[in-house]
Design a protein around this motif. Structure first.
Motif, PDB file in Angstrom:
ATOM      1  N   GLY A 125     -11.088  13.766 -25.094  1.00  0.00           N
ATOM      2  CA  GLY A 125     -10.171  14.884 -24.998  1.00  0.00           C
ATOM      3  C   GLY A 125      -8.824  14.530 -25.579  1.00  0.00           C
ATOM      4  O   GLY A 125      -8.572  13.381 -25.976  1.00  0.00           O
ATOM      5  N   MET A 126      -7.957  15.535 -25.649  1.00  0.00           N
ATOM      6  CA  MET A 126      -6.590  15.335 -26.121  1.00  0.00           C
ATOM      7  C   MET A 126      -5.656  16.095 -25.212  1.00  0.00           C
ATOM      8  O   MET A 126      -5.707  17.326 -25.128  1.00  0.00           O
ATOM      9  N   PRO A 127      -4.809  15.375 -24.445  1.00  0.00           N
ATOM     10  CA  PRO A 127      -3.911  16.048 -23.498  1.00  0.00           C
ATOM     11  C   PRO A 127      -2.780  16.779 -24.205  1.00  0.00           C
ATOM     12  O   PRO A 127      -2.223  16.282 -25.186  1.00  0.00           O
ATOM     13  N   PHE A 128      -2.455  17.949 -23.682  1.00  0.00           N
ATOM     14  CA  PHE A 128      -1.282  18.686 -24.141  1.00  0.00           C
ATOM     15  C   PHE A 128      -0.462  19.075 -22.922  1.00  0.00           C
ATOM     16  O   PHE A 128      -0.566  20.185 -22.395  1.00  0.00           O
ATOM     17  N   VAL A 129       0.323  18.118 -22.442  1.00  0.00           N
ATOM     18  CA  VAL A 129       1.298  18.357 -21.389  1.00  0.00           C
ATOM     19  C   VAL A 129       2.575  17.630 -21.787  1.00  0.00           C
ATOM     20  O   VAL A 129       2.534  16.659 -22.542  1.00  0.00           O
ATOM     21  N   GLN A 130       3.687  18.105 -21.300  1.00  0.00           N
ATOM     22  CA  GLN A 130       4.976  17.466 -21.551  1.00  0.00           C
ATOM     23  C   GLN A 130       5.483  16.910 -20.228  1.00  0.00           C
ATOM     24  O   GLN A 130       5.652  17.664 -19.270  1.00  0.00           O
ATOM     25  N   ALA A 131       5.707  15.604 -20.181  1.00  0.00           N
ATOM     26  CA  ALA A 131       6.077  14.992 -18.912  1.00  0.00           C
ATOM     27  C   ALA A 131       7.021  13.820 -19.134  1.00  0.00           C
ATOM     28  O   ALA A 131       7.041  13.206 -20.210  1.00  0.00           O
ATOM     29  N   THR A 132       7.807  13.517 -18.095  1.00  0.00           N
ATOM     30  CA  THR A 132       8.678  12.352 -18.088  1.00  0.00           C
ATOM     31  C   THR A 132       8.589  11.690 -16.722  1.00  0.00           C
ATOM     32  O   THR A 132       8.251  12.327 -15.715  1.00  0.00           O
ATOM     33  N   LEU A 133       8.903  10.401 -16.690  1.00  0.00           N
ATOM     34  CA  LEU A 133       9.057   9.653 -15.441  1.00  0.00           C
ATOM     35  C   LEU A 133      10.486   9.131 -15.394  1.00  0.00           C
ATOM     36  O   LEU A 133      10.949   8.499 -16.346  1.00  0.00           O
ATOM     37  N   ASP A 134      11.196   9.392 -14.281  1.00  0.00           N
ATOM     38  CA  ASP A 134      12.556   8.892 -14.194  1.00  0.00           C
ATOM     39  C   ASP A 134      12.558   7.434 -13.732  1.00  0.00           C
ATOM     40  O   ASP A 134      11.493   6.823 -13.544  1.00  0.00           O
ATOM     41  N   ALA A 135      13.731   6.863 -13.568  1.00  0.00           N
ATOM     42  CA  ALA A 135      13.843   5.443 -13.242  1.00  0.00           C
ATOM     43  C   ALA A 135      13.176   5.097 -11.921  1.00  0.00           C
ATOM     44  O   ALA A 135      12.732   3.961 -11.720  1.00  0.00           O
ATOM     45  N   ALA A 136      13.074   6.060 -11.020  1.00  0.00           N
ATOM     46  CA  ALA A 136      12.427   5.830  -9.728  1.00  0.00           C
ATOM     47  C   ALA A 136      10.929   6.113  -9.770  1.00  0.00           C
ATOM     48  O   ALA A 136      10.263   6.027  -8.737  1.00  0.00           O
ATOM     49  N   GLY A 137      10.417   6.451 -10.961  1.00  0.00           N
ATOM     50  CA  GLY A 137       8.996   6.731 -11.081  1.00  0.00           C
ATOM     51  C   GLY A 137       8.601   8.131 -10.673  1.00  0.00           C
ATOM     52  O   GLY A 137       7.416   8.409 -10.470  1.00  0.00           O
ATOM     53  N   ARG A 138       9.584   9.022 -10.561  1.00  0.00           N
ATOM     54  CA  ARG A 138       9.289  10.396 -10.170  1.00  0.00           C
ATOM     55  C   ARG A 138       8.933  11.216 -11.408  1.00  0.00           C
ATOM     56  O   ARG A 138       9.560  11.074 -12.465  1.00  0.00           O
ATOM     57  N   LEU A 139       7.947  12.066 -11.252  1.00  0.00           N
ATOM     58  CA  LEU A 139       7.356  12.811 -12.362  1.00  0.00           C
ATOM     59  C   LEU A 139       7.991  14.184 -12.521  1.00  0.00           C
ATOM     60  O   LEU A 139       8.212  14.894 -11.539  1.00  0.00           O
ATOM     61  N   GLN A 140       8.272  14.534 -13.760  1.00  0.00           N
ATOM     62  CA  GLN A 140       8.614  15.910 -14.097  1.00  0.00           C
ATOM     63  C   GLN A 140       7.681  16.341 -15.210  1.00  0.00           C
ATOM     64  O   GLN A 140       7.631  15.705 -16.273  1.00  0.00           O
TER      65      GLN A 140
END
Length: 304
Positions: A125-140
């Motif tokens: 598969g090929m994922p199409f999501v936009q995400a970031t992890l902040d310095a504390a490892g929290r996901l957006q």
């Protein structure tokens, strides 16, 4: 669609994509184990939290470990590491009692994994999501932005993802789709890396350099016996280089776009190296100087 049965799932790779998938699948009621790199900062974060935690405080409980438990008959092992990192996992995956393996990342040579692990066991598969992890490892995470859907090669996984709030669509020729996607992906990542380093945008000459590399990479795909697919990529490959260059010049000026893709510098370099190695093995060997020139930092060929 009938209710999705709760599955035992291992997500190998705890970065932005793996964390997004793990969060959504766990929230949908599946028993999710996240496998993070041994001794990594991300592993320590997950061990402390025992969950994927979002920036808004939402939590999805997951099990955490530093290696795949090969004795467990997972219903699915979802691999979200980068293509150049997956070779180290192959022996463990071969020994694993997992029923199915799903590889979700940019990959120019997916058939290598299929041959090593068995076509009846492997899906892609090929994922199409936009995400970031902040310095504390929290996901957006932004899921389904702009109508984007993750592409998957088996209907059962399309159903699983859609049920978990991960918009997905079936791709009937996933292996060919992946190979044909890499030249475009590398071009986008390459100009993004250059634009971020510069502080905004690339020069017209740099955009044309990457466009020549993309065209040469599309020609490589065709020489390897994979007609370009879908039609949009065939049209792009058939357009004049300056047209592709203008597209790359334009997108490099979109700040969210370039900042999102500039993080893929290691992936970009590795995929360029994979393509140039493949070009050397064609008979007769293809010219690959323009492909190599896309590798960040730019290294224009002498005849450019």
């Amino acid at each position: 669609m009938p209710p999705i049965e709760a599955l035992r799932i291992a997500v190998v790779g705890a970065g932005k994509i793996g964390s997004t998938f793990a969060f959504q699948l766990a929230r949908a009621g599946h028993a999710v184990t996240v496998v993070a790199r041994p001794a990594s900062h991300r592993l320590a974060q997950l061990q402390a939290q025992q969950a994927i935690v979002k920036t808004n405080g939402e939590r999805a409980a997951v099990a955490v470990c530093s290696a795949l438990d090969e004795s467990l008959a997972y219903d699915l092992v979802l691999v979200t590491v980068l293509a150049h990192q997956v070779d180290l996992l192959i022996p463990s995956l071969q020994r694993s009692a997992a029923r199915r393996l799903l590889f979700a990342f940019n990959n120019f040579t997916p058939q290598v994994l299929r041959d090593a692990l068995g076509p009846l066991r492997c899906d892609f598969g090929m994922p199409f999501v936009q995400a970031t992890l902040d310095a504390a490892g929290r996901l957006q995470a932004q899921i389904g932005a702009g109508g984007q859907k993750t592409r998957l090669g088996a209907q059962c996984w399309v159903d699983l993802f859609n049920d978990a709030g991960l918009p997905a669509v079936l791709e009937s020729d996933m292996l060919r789709w992946l190979r044909c996607h890499v030249p475009l992906c590398v071009a986008f990542e390459s100009v993004s890396v250059a634009a971020v380093r510069r502080g905004g945008g690339v020069s017209w000459a740099e955009a044309q350099l990457v466009a020549r590399g993309m065209h040469e990479a599309f020609a490589l795909v065709v020489s390897l016996g994979a007609p370009l697919y879908p039609a949009g990529k065939a049209r792009l490959a058939g357009a004049p280089v300056w047209v592709a260059g203008a597209m790359l010049w334009s997108v490099a000026r979109i700040k969210p776009f370039r900042e999102l893709l500039a993080g893929g510098v290691d992936e970009c370099r590795a995929l360029v190296d994979t393509m140039t190695a493949a070009a050397e093995l064609t008979n007769p060997a293809m010219a690959w100087a323009n492909i190599a020139a896309m590798r960040p930092p730019f290294n224009p060929p002498r005849n450019a």
